[in-house]
Design an enzyme around this catalytic site. Structure first.
Site, PDB file in Angstrom:
ATOM      1  CE1 TYR A  46      -4.318  -2.340   4.968  1.00 19.93           C
ATOM      2  CE2 TYR A  46      -3.377  -0.202   4.419  1.00 19.93           C
ATOM      3  CZ  TYR A  46      -3.941  -1.409   4.023  1.00 19.93           C
ATOM      4  OH  TYR A  46      -4.104  -1.684   2.682  1.00 19.93           O
ATOM      5  CB  SER A 106      -0.871   0.002   1.263  1.00 17.23           C
ATOM      6  OG  SER A 106      -1.498   1.257   1.429  1.00 17.23           O
TER       7      SER A 106
HETATM    8  N1  LIG Z   1      -8.612  -1.062  -1.385  1.00 18.98           N
HETATM    9  C1  LIG Z   1      -7.613  -0.240  -1.179  1.00 18.98           C
HETATM   10  O1  LIG Z   1      -7.771   0.992  -1.136  1.00 18.98           O
HETATM   11  C2  LIG Z   1      -6.225  -0.779  -0.998  1.00 18.98           C
HETATM   12  C3  LIG Z   1      -5.156   0.133  -1.080  1.00 18.98           C
HETATM   13  C4  LIG Z   1      -3.863  -0.342  -0.900  1.00 18.98           C
HETATM   14  C5  LIG Z   1      -3.632  -1.686  -0.660  1.00 18.98           C
HETATM   15  N2  LIG Z   1      -4.678  -2.539  -0.582  1.00 18.98           N
HETATM   16  C6  LIG Z   1      -4.359  -3.944  -0.290  1.00 18.98           C
HETATM   17  O2  LIG Z   1      -4.785  -4.753  -1.347  1.00 18.98           O
HETATM   18  C7  LIG Z   1      -5.184  -6.031  -0.858  1.00 18.98           C
HETATM   19  C8  LIG Z   1      -6.583  -6.338  -1.306  1.00 18.98           C
HETATM   20  O3  LIG Z   1      -7.448  -5.336  -0.785  1.00 18.98           O
HETATM   21  P1  LIG Z   1      -8.948  -5.206  -1.294  1.00 18.98           P
HETATM   22  O4  LIG Z   1      -9.247  -3.782  -1.401  1.00 18.98           O
HETATM   23  O5  LIG Z   1      -9.182  -6.100  -2.424  1.00 18.98           O
HETATM   24  O6  LIG Z   1      -9.715  -5.771   0.019  1.00 18.98           O
HETATM   25  P2  LIG Z   1     -11.035  -6.680   0.129  1.00 18.98           P
HETATM   26  O7  LIG Z   1     -11.489  -6.523   1.527  1.00 18.98           O
HETATM   27  O8  LIG Z   1     -11.960  -6.358  -0.984  1.00 18.98           O
HETATM   28  O9  LIG Z   1     -10.462  -8.161  -0.109  1.00 18.98           O
HETATM   29  C9  LIG Z   1      -9.622  -8.775   0.817  1.00 18.98           C
HETATM   30  C10 LIG Z   1      -9.871 -10.268   0.783  1.00 18.98           C
HETATM   31  O10 LIG Z   1      -8.960 -10.894   1.703  1.00 18.98           O
HETATM   32  C11 LIG Z   1      -9.658 -11.963   2.335  1.00 18.98           C
HETATM   33  N3  LIG Z   1      -9.030 -12.328   3.596  1.00 18.98           N
HETATM   34  C12 LIG Z   1      -9.026 -11.651   4.776  1.00 18.98           C
HETATM   35  N4  LIG Z   1      -8.385 -12.349   5.729  1.00 18.98           N
HETATM   36  C13 LIG Z   1      -7.946 -13.493   5.129  1.00 18.98           C
HETATM   37  C14 LIG Z   1      -7.232 -14.621   5.592  1.00 18.98           C
HETATM   38  N5  LIG Z   1      -6.829 -14.721   6.878  1.00 18.98           N
HETATM   39  N6  LIG Z   1      -6.936 -15.616   4.712  1.00 18.98           N
HETATM   40  C15 LIG Z   1      -7.350 -15.544   3.425  1.00 18.98           C
HETATM   41  N7  LIG Z   1      -8.068 -14.509   2.936  1.00 18.98           N
HETATM   42  C16 LIG Z   1      -8.351 -13.492   3.780  1.00 18.98           C
HETATM   43  C17 LIG Z   1     -11.068 -11.415   2.531  1.00 18.98           C
HETATM   44  O11 LIG Z   1     -12.007 -12.452   2.765  1.00 18.98           O
HETATM   45  C18 LIG Z   1     -11.284 -10.678   1.219  1.00 18.98           C
HETATM   46  O12 LIG Z   1     -11.871 -11.530   0.248  1.00 18.98           O
HETATM   47  C19 LIG Z   1      -5.047  -5.975   0.669  1.00 18.98           C
HETATM   48  O13 LIG Z   1      -3.801  -6.532   1.031  1.00 18.98           O
HETATM   49  C20 LIG Z   1      -5.072  -4.480   0.934  1.00 18.98           C
HETATM   50  O14 LIG Z   1      -4.416  -4.147   2.118  1.00 18.98           O
HETATM   51  C21 LIG Z   1      -5.969  -2.130  -0.752  1.00 18.98           C
END
Ligand SMILES: NC(=O)c1ccc[n+]([C@@H]2O[C@H](COP(=O)([O-])OP(=O)(O)OC[C@H]3O[C@@H](n4cnc5c(N)ncnc54)[C@H](O)[C@@H]3O)[C@@H](O)[C@H]2O)c1
Length: 255
Positions: A160, A140
């Site tokens: 985070y 991130s």
């Molecule tokens: N959305 C944003 O703004 C953003 C920005 C920067 C980084 N990210 C990173 O990108 C990645 C994906 O984020 P996203 O926005 O798709 O989130 P999201 O919440 O849409 O998806 C995350 C997924 O991870 C799964 N998950 C959670 N705990 C788990 C576990 N213990 N084992 C297996 N699966 C698990 C959840 O069930 C979910 O399906 C994350 O690592 C997040 O930190 C997201």
């Protein structure tokens, strides 16, 4: 197609960025093992995709046995694992309100940092002997810079950014260590992206406007815009790219 004949394991594939990665990898010709703890979300992905090259697996990335089993599932499909995408992640907002500061910190570190460690450890056990493989970690912008004080997301103690910074350094450390063995390890650092992870915060119009304003492009990203760069890094087009962190953030971290 970029990923023809590749076998890819994608965590967090039931939602958001991980789901967009699963869909993009399938479009690029990969066989995909989509892993998540959200069984209903995986079923939904399978229903929307209808491709024989999609396989699903229940996998809690914080459990070593689950990490090893999902790698074995990928191996059973084609005898090898070409790509691992570590997208599973949570924020402190995922936890119940009664969780105290230490429980929040532990839970976020467990999924976001230890989960990447366990999945990478299991994947490297097969990629290194094969002399080939690519790992892409979803970090991130908050693993690279501090949270802006204009957003109500951190009191300085939130895990985070701590967890994402740890994975930035895992990417560099493992990337440097295993580059000569033919395994490339990179990270993508998204800006704020529309997904279930940000749904509740973009529901607040003032916070949403500030989140958009903070990006020089004046908007947030879409999961597909992140998946495009993940697919590039996983492919042979990125054959000389390793131990690097790629901002996909509309210019956020350049300011
Ligand atoms: N959305 C944003 O703004 C953003 C920005 C920067 C980084 N990210 C990173 O990108 C990645 C994906 O984020 P996203 O926005 O798709 O989130 P999201 O919440 O849409 O998806 C995350 C997924 O991870 C799964 N998950 C959670 N705990 C788990 C576990 N213990 N084992 C297996 N699966 C698990 C959840 O069930 C979910 O399906 C994350 O690592 C997040 O930190 C997201």
């Amino acid at each position: 197609m970029k990923l023809t004949d590749s076998v890819a394991l994608i965590t967090g594939a039931a939602s958001g960025i991980g789901k967009a990665c699963a869909q993009r990898f399938l479009e690029e010709g990969a066989t995909v093992v989509a892993c998540d703890i959200d069984g209903a979300g995986l079923e939904q992905l399978a229903a929307e995709t209808i491709q024989s090259s999609l396989h699903t697996a229940h996998c809690d990335v914080t459990k070593r046995a689950d990490a090893e089993a999902s790698v074995q599932q990928a191996i059973s499909l084609g005898g090898r694992l070409d790509c691992l995408v570590n997208s599973a992640g949570i924020t402190p907002r995922t936890l119940p309100p009664e969780a105290d500061f230490e429980e929040r910190w532990d839970a976020v570190m467990e999924v976001n940092a230890k989960g990447v460690f366990l999945m990478s450890y299991a994947a490297l056990a097969v990629m290194r002997p094969a002399g080939r493989g690519a790992i892409v970690n979803l970090v991130s912008i908050m693993g690279m810079v501090g949270y802006p004080t204009s957003l109500p997301f951190s009191d300085g103690f939130t895990a985070y950014p701590h967890s994402k910074g740890a994975v930035v350094q895992m990417t560099r450390e493992m990337g440097v260590r295993f580059g000569a063995e033919g395994v490339r390890i990179n990270a993508v650092a998204p800006g704020f992206v529309y997904s279930p992870l940000t749904e509740n915060v973009v529901g607040n119009p003032e916070v949403h406007a500030e989140m958009k304003r903070l990006h020089p492009m004046g908007r947030m990203g879409q999961p597909e815009e992140i998946a495009a760069v993940v697919a590039f890094l996983a492919s042979d087009d990125a054959s000389f790219v390793t131990a690097s962190v790629w901002p996909v953030d509309g210019g956020y971290t350049a300011q």
